[in-house]
Motif scaffolding. Structure first.
Motif, PDB file in Angstrom:
ATOM      1  N   LEU A 120       6.254  -7.018  60.096  1.00 49.93           N
ATOM      2  CA  LEU A 120       7.576  -7.591  60.344  1.00 49.93           C
ATOM      3  C   LEU A 120       7.563  -8.570  61.515  1.00 49.93           C
ATOM      4  CD1 LEU A 120       9.975  -4.527  59.882  1.00 49.93           C
ATOM      5  CD2 LEU A 120       9.532  -6.391  58.286  1.00 49.93           C
ATOM      6  N   GLU A 121       6.434  -8.667  62.206  1.00 50.47           N
ATOM      7  CA  GLU A 121       6.367  -9.548  63.375  1.00 50.47           C
ATOM      8  C   GLU A 121       6.599 -11.001  62.999  1.00 50.47           C
ATOM      9  OE1 GLU A 121       3.377 -10.425  67.153  1.00 50.47           O
ATOM     10  OE2 GLU A 121       3.081  -8.701  65.844  1.00 50.47           O
ATOM     11  N   VAL A 122       6.282 -11.371  61.762  1.00 49.16           N
ATOM     12  CA  VAL A 122       6.454 -12.765  61.342  1.00 49.16           C
ATOM     13  C   VAL A 122       7.867 -13.032  60.846  1.00 49.16           C
ATOM     14  CG1 VAL A 122       4.022 -12.990  60.736  1.00 49.16           C
ATOM     15  CG2 VAL A 122       5.658 -12.250  59.001  1.00 49.16           C
ATOM     16  N   VAL A 123       8.695 -12.001  60.779  1.00 48.52           N
ATOM     17  CA  VAL A 123      10.069 -12.165  60.322  1.00 48.52           C
ATOM     18  C   VAL A 123      10.948 -12.456  61.525  1.00 48.52           C
ATOM     19  CG1 VAL A 123      12.018 -11.096  59.129  1.00 48.52           C
ATOM     20  CG2 VAL A 123       9.670 -10.582  58.419  1.00 48.52           C
ATOM     21  N   HIS A 208       9.575  -1.728  52.756  1.00 51.12           N
ATOM     22  CA  HIS A 208       9.691  -1.239  51.385  1.00 51.12           C
ATOM     23  C   HIS A 208      10.429  -2.261  50.507  1.00 51.12           C
ATOM     24  CE1 HIS A 208      10.574   1.328  47.935  1.00 51.12           C
ATOM     25  NE2 HIS A 208      11.843   0.974  48.071  1.00 51.12           N
ATOM     26  N   ALA A 209      11.557  -2.778  51.011  1.00 48.27           N
ATOM     27  CA  ALA A 209      12.375  -3.684  50.211  1.00 48.27           C
ATOM     28  C   ALA A 209      11.654  -5.005  49.943  1.00 48.27           C
ATOM     29  CB  ALA A 209      13.704  -3.943  50.912  1.00 48.27           C
ATOM     30  N   ILE A 210      11.005  -5.543  50.974  1.00 49.28           N
ATOM     31  CA  ILE A 210      10.390  -6.865  50.841  1.00 49.28           C
ATOM     32  C   ILE A 210       9.023  -6.796  50.162  1.00 49.28           C
ATOM     33  CG2 ILE A 210       9.486  -8.848  52.113  1.00 49.28           C
ATOM     34  CD1 ILE A 210      11.579  -8.239  54.280  1.00 49.28           C
ATOM     35  N   THR A 212       6.876  -3.650  49.199  1.00 52.77           N
ATOM     36  CA  THR A 212       6.625  -2.659  48.157  1.00 52.77           C
ATOM     37  C   THR A 212       7.466  -2.917  46.914  1.00 52.77           C
ATOM     38  OG1 THR A 212       6.248  -1.061  49.945  1.00 52.77           O
ATOM     39  CG2 THR A 212       6.457  -0.190  47.705  1.00 52.77           C
ATOM     40  N   HIS A 213       8.766  -3.170  47.116  1.00 54.32           N
ATOM     41  CA  HIS A 213       9.666  -3.304  45.976  1.00 54.32           C
ATOM     42  C   HIS A 213       9.642  -4.719  45.394  1.00 54.32           C
ATOM     43  CE1 HIS A 213      13.994  -2.686  44.223  1.00 54.32           C
ATOM     44  NE2 HIS A 213      13.086  -2.942  43.301  1.00 54.32           N
ATOM     45  N   PHE A 214      10.081  -5.701  46.195  1.00 48.26           N
ATOM     46  CA  PHE A 214      10.234  -7.044  45.639  1.00 48.26           C
ATOM     47  C   PHE A 214       8.891  -7.664  45.250  1.00 48.26           C
ATOM     48  CE2 PHE A 214      10.395 -11.676  46.108  1.00 48.26           C
ATOM     49  CZ  PHE A 214      11.320 -11.964  45.106  1.00 48.26           C
ATOM     50  N   VAL A 215       7.938  -7.697  46.189  1.00 49.59           N
ATOM     51  CA  VAL A 215       6.678  -8.392  45.922  1.00 49.59           C
ATOM     52  C   VAL A 215       5.846  -7.647  44.882  1.00 49.59           C
ATOM     53  CG1 VAL A 215       4.496  -9.177  46.917  1.00 49.59           C
ATOM     54  CG2 VAL A 215       6.635  -9.494  48.175  1.00 49.59           C
ATOM     55  N   ARG A 216       5.583  -6.357  45.132  1.00 52.17           N
ATOM     56  CA  ARG A 216       4.646  -5.632  44.269  1.00 52.17           C
ATOM     57  C   ARG A 216       5.266  -5.172  42.953  1.00 52.17           C
ATOM     58  NH1 ARG A 216       1.831  -2.039  49.116  1.00 52.17           N
ATOM     59  NH2 ARG A 216       0.582  -3.750  49.987  1.00 52.17           N
ATOM     60  N   ALA A 217       6.540  -4.763  42.986  1.00 49.18           N
ATOM     61  CA  ALA A 217       7.150  -4.226  41.767  1.00 49.18           C
ATOM     62  C   ALA A 217       7.873  -5.286  40.956  1.00 49.18           C
ATOM     63  CB  ALA A 217       8.127  -3.097  42.118  1.00 49.18           C
ATOM     64  N   HIS A 218       8.198  -6.437  41.561  1.00 47.97           N
ATOM     65  CA  HIS A 218       8.931  -7.472  40.840  1.00 47.97           C
ATOM     66  C   HIS A 218       8.115  -8.753  40.706  1.00 47.97           C
ATOM     67  CE1 HIS A 218      13.074  -5.887  40.223  1.00 47.97           C
ATOM     68  NE2 HIS A 218      12.689  -5.035  41.164  1.00 47.97           N
ATOM     69  N   ALA A 219       7.769  -9.371  41.824  1.00 53.20           N
ATOM     70  CA  ALA A 219       7.127 -10.687  41.772  1.00 53.20           C
ATOM     71  C   ALA A 219       5.775 -10.638  41.060  1.00 53.20           C
ATOM     72  CB  ALA A 219       6.963 -11.238  43.186  1.00 53.20           C
ATOM     73  N   LYS A 262      15.884 -17.618  48.927  1.00 53.56           N
ATOM     74  CA  LYS A 262      16.294 -18.995  49.160  1.00 53.56           C
ATOM     75  C   LYS A 262      16.713 -19.178  50.621  1.00 53.56           C
ATOM     76  CE  LYS A 262      21.163 -18.820  47.788  1.00 53.56           C
ATOM     77  NZ  LYS A 262      22.188 -19.413  46.894  1.00 53.56           N
ATOM     78  N   SER A 263      17.055 -20.375  51.019  1.00 59.17           N
ATOM     79  CA  SER A 263      17.281 -20.696  52.434  1.00 59.17           C
ATOM     80  C   SER A 263      18.363 -19.845  53.085  1.00 59.17           C
ATOM     81  CB  SER A 263      17.656 -22.176  52.579  1.00 59.17           C
ATOM     82  OG  SER A 263      18.842 -22.485  51.858  1.00 59.17           O
ATOM     83  N   THR A 264      19.300 -19.318  52.294  1.00 63.25           N
ATOM     84  CA  THR A 264      20.371 -18.482  52.869  1.00 63.25           C
ATOM     85  C   THR A 264      20.199 -17.027  52.479  1.00 63.25           C
ATOM     86  OG1 THR A 264      21.784 -18.934  50.928  1.00 63.25           O
ATOM     87  CG2 THR A 264      22.035 -20.361  52.874  1.00 63.25           C
ATOM     88  N   GLY A 265      19.021 -16.660  51.968  1.00 61.45           N
ATOM     89  CA  GLY A 265      18.801 -15.293  51.498  1.00 61.45           C
ATOM     90  C   GLY A 265      18.368 -14.352  52.603  1.00 61.45           C
ATOM     91  N   VAL A 266      18.224 -13.076  52.210  1.00 59.82           N
ATOM     92  CA  VAL A 266      17.881 -12.027  53.173  1.00 59.82           C
ATOM     93  C   VAL A 266      16.531 -12.273  53.807  1.00 59.82           C
ATOM     94  CG1 VAL A 266      17.390  -9.563  53.399  1.00 59.82           C
ATOM     95  CG2 VAL A 266      19.294 -10.327  51.978  1.00 59.82           C
ATOM     96  N   MET A 267      15.548 -12.776  53.040  1.00 60.59           N
ATOM     97  CA  MET A 267      14.195 -12.942  53.549  1.00 60.59           C
ATOM     98  C   MET A 267      13.954 -14.275  54.221  1.00 60.59           C
ATOM     99  SD  MET A 267      11.958 -11.353  50.449  1.00 60.59           S
ATOM    100  CE  MET A 267      12.451  -9.859  49.597  1.00 60.59           C
ATOM    101  N   ALA A 268      14.976 -15.096  54.330  1.00 62.23           N
ATOM    102  CA  ALA A 268      14.800 -16.449  54.862  1.00 62.23           C
ATOM    103  C   ALA A 268      14.877 -16.502  56.378  1.00 62.23           C
ATOM    104  CB  ALA A 268      15.858 -17.389  54.279  1.00 62.23           C
ATOM    105  N   ALA A 269      15.099 -15.350  57.032  1.00 62.56           N
ATOM    106  CA  ALA A 269      15.278 -15.348  58.481  1.00 62.56           C
ATOM    107  C   ALA A 269      14.029 -15.850  59.190  1.00 62.56           C
ATOM    108  CB  ALA A 269      15.619 -13.949  58.953  1.00 62.56           C
TER     109      ALA A 269
END
Length: 269
Positions: A120-123, A208-210, A212-219, A262-269
């Motif tokens: 999370l250090e890069v977030v 987990h959300a970014i 485990t869930h999104f990347v590994r289980a979805h993307a 996207k630019s205004t999404g949760v992971m865009a911070a």
């Protein structure tokens, strides 16, 4: 009207029930979940399980159980030295591991484990507004959190220290330790330790959300879905085998990217 907290808003969104403007006590917070279970006529076994968790969710034993049996259970690892990225060492109070027991000795003995959130250090801390998630404009703050577990001589695995660091804010890291057993539930040291566990649980949930869930289980799975639709005819045995598992993953990911990346999404911070 007073703004509701994140969890109060999520309860209302999920269950369609208004909650108090704010919870005045843990008892009121816990009672809300029992009322929701009754309103939605959950089966008796589920309500009983909720009651069991409500009775012990603040205890270290339950905290450890959820870390081992809940999200990201495989992220815990044994360590024989503290992470090199730590520029401070925890000064363990005597009551935490037992009188005469030192962290250095237990590290060498292989009894110390850690769950860290270094990725999370890069977030960034964000500072963005997330009305969709919270119900009102709220800056999203990421706090790095590492938890040290001790496998004591009685065979019990328990948390003994939590390191919190708001790196993007430039603040020095802080260490938090379990209170003495005689500490009252409403005492400052008890509540400080409980809050530290909440910060850690929140950080671990982000991973987990970014990842485990999104990347590994979805993307990642989406690549197989695209390949299946492009390369396999409907009559192919593999298409018939895969389609129940991959159906819907592409449109779900399209919606997810709109909200998350996207630019205004949760992971865009």
């Amino acid at each position: 009207m007073m703004k509701r907290t994140v969890i109060e808003n999520k309860i209302s969104v999920i269950f369609g029930k208004d909650t108090p403007e704010h919870f005045k006590s843990f008892k009121e917070f816990e009672q809300t979940f029992l009322e929701l279970a009754e309103d939605h006529e959950y089966d008796g076994a589920m309500v009983f399980e909720v009651q069991q968790i409500i009775a012990c969710w603040k205890e270290d034993e339950e905290f450890t159980r959820q870390e081992l049996c809940g999200i990201n259970p495989a992220r815990i690892r044994k360590i024989t030295s503290l992470p090199e990225t730590w520029d401070m060492r925890p000064e363990m109070p005597g009551h935490v591991m037992g009188e005469g027991v030192t962290l250095e000795a237990e590290l060498e003995a292989g009894r110390i484990y850690i769950i860290d959130t270094d990725m999370l250090e890069v977030v960034g801390d964000g500072g963005m507004l997330m009305p969709i998630l919270t119900g009102f404009s709220l800056p999203m703050i990421i706090c790095l959190a590492d938890c040290i577990f001790y496998h004591d001589r009685n065979g019990v695995l328990r948390p003994v220290a939590i390191r919190l660091e708001y790196k993007n804010g430039g603040a020095a890291p802080t260490f938090w330790f379990p209170p003495v057993r005689s500490a009252e539930e409403g005492s400052p040291e008890y509540l400080a330790w409980l809050l530290a566990k909440m910060y850690f649980r929140s950080a671990n949930m982000q991973i987990h959300a970014i990842l485990t869930h999104f990347v590994r289980a979805h993307a990642v799975v989406e690549t197989f879905a695209i390949s299946m639709y492009r390369c396999l005819p409907r009559q192919h045995p593999l298409h018939k085998l895969f389609v129940p598992h991959l159906a819907g993953i592409i449109p779900i990911n399209v919606q997810g990217r709109q909200f998350l990346t996207k630019s205004t999404g949760v992971m865009a911070a």
